[in-house]
Structures are given as structure tokens and as C-alpha cells.
Motif scaffolding. Structure first.
Motif, short mmCIF file in Angstrom:
data_model
loop_
_atom_site.label_atom_id
_atom_site.label_comp_id
_atom_site.label_asym_id
_atom_site.label_seq_id
_atom_site.Cartn_x
_atom_site.Cartn_y
_atom_site.Cartn_z
N VAL A 1 10.92 -4.04 15.89
CA VAL A 1 11.56 -4.27 17.19
C VAL A 1 13.07 -4.35 17.04
O VAL A 1 13.81 -4.13 17.99
N GLU B 1 6.37 -3.33 21.05
CA GLU B 1 5.87 -4.42 21.92
C GLU B 1 4.43 -4.78 21.58
O GLU B 1 4.07 -5.96 21.46
N GLU B 2 3.58 -3.76 21.42
CA GLU B 2 2.19 -4.04 21.06
C GLU B 2 2.12 -4.65 19.67
O GLU B 2 1.34 -5.58 19.42
#
Length: 263
Positions: free
Chosen positions: A123, A144-145
Motif C-alpha cells: 500500500v 486494499e484487499e
């Protein structure tokens, strides 16, 4: 579902495979060599485990030159650094797994990525830097996942479960391997986290079983692909594979004990 690991631990064939692994470890710990020389067996297991983990990433270094310190490949060096550090990280694993994973990645990926990316999740990476895919797993989940699933993984490690250590270790390993949270050297981190889990959750407290060798010997990539499907059959296949990897890792450690006994 309050204890999801306990549920998957009952998938077909998993209890039997876990029992076989547990019994194999118990037999290993009764070996007479371990009364005086268990640190030597642990050290050799760590070396062989590092070699096998690097091989699963595509760099297969002969054991002799590796033992002699003649292998300079950065990925192999990363595997060796990770293996050497596990004993110092074990006590922190159950309480601060994020900290341990960041440290493992820093050790594993030094020389493979720029310093600013060491220990940093995807990220925080610059856009357009795809995760490595040495096993051909396909595109990694989105950052995000990945972040959400890593949160869930941390909760499993720091929480309570009635599932056997083999099952927890298998899920820890698979989630890190398929999520590729760092983007480089995630396989080394995943297998180190598996070994930490087997040690700290009581199956193999002296870290004797060379589980990484077991993965090399039993269709590692194929079984990880099965987990990636998310189906009951696929997850069960991966859990059985990890239990078998422990059993095969015990066989490797037993061979080390026998060699020491012969002198």
C-alpha cells in the motif's frame, strides 16, 4: 463464525494428516541425539530450511557451498538472514506479528529492492510496481484487499483458536504467499512465518523439523494454487499438504540426527 480455523481443521483428510504430523514430531523429539545435541540439529535444520525456501523462489544453491559461505546470491543470502533471526523473533510473533513480518521482509529483501521499500507493505509502494510472482499465481489482490486480509491474519495469530498449530501455520503461510503484501521475497517471509507458528504454538518448540524441505518434495506450487481457489476442496488440499510437509520435514531432521549419531 467464532473460530473459523477449527472449522477448516475438520475438512476431509485434514485431522488424519495433522495427527500423522504430530506423531512424527513426537517421535523425532524422542531421538537420543537430541538429549545433548538439539542445538546442532536446530542449526542444521535452519540451514537446510533456508536452502529449500530459496529453491522455492527459483534459486537452488548446493548445500555444500552454502554451508561454506560461498553462495552470494542476494535471495539466498536473504533466506539465510531470515533463518538466522527466527529464534530472536519467536517471542514477539504472537503479540506483534506485524512488527515481525516487517523485520522478516527487511532481512529477506535486502539487496533485492531499494532500502525505502524494506519492511513496507505494498500500500506504500509506488504505483505500477507489480509484486513478484515466482510461482505463477497470477495477479496479486489489490492493496486494499491485501490490507484487509492481513488484518484478519493478524487477528488469527494474536487471537485464540482450538485448531492445531499445523492448521494455523498453513493458513498463515498461504495468506502471505498469495497476498504478497510486500511485493518481493514474500515467499521467504511466508515460510518463515509458518515455522514461527509451528514453534510458538507448540508443535515444534525447538524448530527441528525442516518443513521447507517438505514443501519442496510435495508439489508446493500446485497445492498453493489449490488454496488460491478458496474452495473447501482446495483449502483442504493445502492443509493436508502442509501437514505432509511437516512429516517430511521430520524425516529430514531425523536424517540429521542419524548423521550426528554416526559421527
Amino acid at each position: 463464525m467464532s473460530d473459523p480455523l477449527a472449522v477448516i481443521a475438520e475438512l476431509p483428510g485434514v485431522p488424519e494428516a495433522v495427527t500423522e504430523a504430530r506423531e512424527a514430531v513426537d517421535r523425532l523429539y524422542r531421538h537420543r541425539v537430541l538429549r545433548r545435541r538439539s542445538p546442532e540439529v536446530s542449526a542444521e535444520s535452519a540451514l537446510r530450511g533456508a536452502r529449500a525456501s530459496a529453491a522455492l523462489e527459483g534459486v537452488d544453491a548446493p548445500l555444500g557451498p552454502l554451508r561454506a559461505g560461498e553462495v552470494t546470491d542476494p535471495l539466498v543470502q536473504g533466506a539465510l538472514r531470515v533463518s538466522a533471526e527466527l529464534g530472536r523473533l519467536s517471542k514477539t510473533w504472537r503479540t506483534a506479528p506485524r512488527q515481525v513480518l516487517a523485520r522478516l521482509h527487511t532481512l529477506a529483501a535486502t539487496g533485492l529492492v531499494e532500502e525505502a521499500r524494506l519492511g513496507r507493505p505494498r500500500v506504500a509502494d509506488a504505483p505500477g510496481v507489480p509484486p513478484n510472482d515466482p510461482l505463477g499465481l497470477g495477479p496479486a489482490p489489490s492493496p486494499e484487499e491485501t490490507a484487509a486480509r492481513m488484518d484478519a491474519l493478524v487477528a488469527l495469530v494474536t487471537g485464540e483458536t482450538k485448531a492445531p498449530a499445523v492448521v494455523l501455520a498453513a493458513v498463515v503461510h498461504a495468506e502471505i504467499a498469495v497476498l504478497r503484501p510486500f511485493g518481493v521475497a514474500d515467499g521467504l517471509v511466508a515460510r518463515a512465518a509458518e515455522r514461527l507458528t509451528l514453534t510458538e504454538f507448540g508443535l515444534d518448540p525447538k524448530s527441528l523439523a525442516t518443513v521447507e524441505v517438505g514443501h519442496v518434495e510435495s508439489s508446493y506450487g500446485e497445492n498453493l494454487q489449490a488454496y488460491l481457489t478458496g474452495s473447501r476442496d482446495g483449502v483442504g488440499q493445502w492443509l493436508r499438504h502442509c501437514a505432509l510437509a511437516v512429516t517430511l520435514g521430520v524425516r529430514e531432521a531425523t536424517a540429521v540426527c542419524e548423521a550426528l549419531q554416526r559421527g
